[in-house]
Scaffold this motif. Sequence first.
Motif, PDB file in Angstrom:
ATOM      1  N   GLU A  32     -62.375 -32.701 -40.757  1.00  0.00           N
ATOM      2  CA  GLU A  32     -62.553 -31.850 -39.575  1.00  0.00           C
ATOM      3  C   GLU A  32     -61.720 -32.335 -38.401  1.00  0.00           C
ATOM      4  O   GLU A  32     -61.161 -31.523 -37.652  1.00  0.00           O
ATOM      5  N   ASN A  33     -61.587 -33.639 -38.230  1.00  0.00           N
ATOM      6  CA  ASN A  33     -60.739 -34.177 -37.158  1.00  0.00           C
ATOM      7  C   ASN A  33     -59.276 -33.824 -37.382  1.00  0.00           C
ATOM      8  O   ASN A  33     -58.564 -33.466 -36.442  1.00  0.00           O
ATOM      9  N   ASP A  36     -58.753 -30.159 -36.702  1.00  0.00           N
ATOM     10  CA  ASP A  36     -58.783 -29.926 -35.249  1.00  0.00           C
ATOM     11  C   ASP A  36     -57.424 -30.187 -34.610  1.00  0.00           C
ATOM     12  O   ASP A  36     -57.047 -29.513 -33.650  1.00  0.00           O
ATOM     13  N   THR A  37     -56.680 -31.161 -35.133  1.00  0.00           N
ATOM     14  CA  THR A  37     -55.374 -31.473 -34.549  1.00  0.00           C
ATOM     15  C   THR A  37     -54.284 -30.519 -35.014  1.00  0.00           C
ATOM     16  O   THR A  37     -53.274 -30.370 -34.338  1.00  0.00           O
ATOM     17  N   GLU A  39     -54.893 -27.083 -36.516  1.00  0.00           N
ATOM     18  CA  GLU A  39     -55.193 -25.648 -36.501  1.00  0.00           C
ATOM     19  C   GLU A  39     -54.727 -24.984 -35.218  1.00  0.00           C
ATOM     20  O   GLU A  39     -54.624 -25.612 -34.178  1.00  0.00           O
ATOM     21  N   ASP A  42     -57.835 -21.427 -32.669  1.00  0.00           N
ATOM     22  CA  ASP A  42     -59.243 -21.595 -33.065  1.00  0.00           C
ATOM     23  C   ASP A  42     -59.529 -20.906 -34.391  1.00  0.00           C
ATOM     24  O   ASP A  42     -60.526 -20.207 -34.552  1.00  0.00           O
ATOM     25  N   ALA A  44     -59.983 -22.294 -37.429  1.00  0.00           N
ATOM     26  CA  ALA A  44     -60.668 -23.079 -38.466  1.00  0.00           C
ATOM     27  C   ALA A  44     -62.035 -22.502 -38.795  1.00  0.00           C
ATOM     28  O   ALA A  44     -62.807 -22.142 -37.905  1.00  0.00           O
ATOM     29  N   TRP A  56     -62.697 -25.497 -46.198  1.00  0.00           N
ATOM     30  CA  TRP A  56     -62.185 -25.179 -44.864  1.00  0.00           C
ATOM     31  C   TRP A  56     -60.977 -24.274 -45.015  1.00  0.00           C
ATOM     32  O   TRP A  56     -60.242 -24.351 -45.997  1.00  0.00           O
ATOM     33  N   PHE A  58     -57.759 -22.826 -42.294  1.00  0.00           N
ATOM     34  CA  PHE A  58     -57.213 -22.788 -40.937  1.00  0.00           C
ATOM     35  C   PHE A  58     -55.773 -22.308 -40.969  1.00  0.00           C
ATOM     36  O   PHE A  58     -55.108 -22.347 -42.006  1.00  0.00           O
TER      37      PHE A  58
END
Length: 159
Positions: A32-33, A36-37, A39, A42, A44, A56, A58
């Motif tokens: 997930e981290n 986050d960097t 994608e 928003d 994901a 997941w 993205f």
Amino acid sequence: MTSYQANLDAASSSVDVLIAESTSINHVEVIENVIDTLEQDDSAMVSQTPEGGYLWKFKYGSVEVFVQLTGTTDEDTITVWAAVLKLPAKDEPQLMRKLLEMNCSGTFEARFGIIESQVVVLTTRTLAELSAGEVSRLITVVATIADNNDDALQSEFGA
């Protein structure tokens, strides 16, 4: 002397357990981290399976990237893939040759393959001894290779 050796063996075993516990990572959190960097917009999304797996999705550049985690044990796997071209395609023999050449020269831990009539970039690995840095690299390599090649492949071989 025997007592000393038994104490040394017990201490060594305890140290091994502590090292294993302190070096185990939370793969879900790491994935997930990383997402986050990478994608964009928003984009994901995540879903969880009843068996304890995760999926997941993205957006990265012009591709959608998928990350599947089958579970959290050492025997479970992480698979990352992104579609780059729908099949059938123009001049498929030339396309297959190009993909094989690219597999040999520039895909690092990833590779081109075919899933459900789509050319994809993918990689898969068991979780045993997988570090956070390796997780990041696997996801980044697939996303980057897919995004760097999808437009050119679609332009040259798209139906």
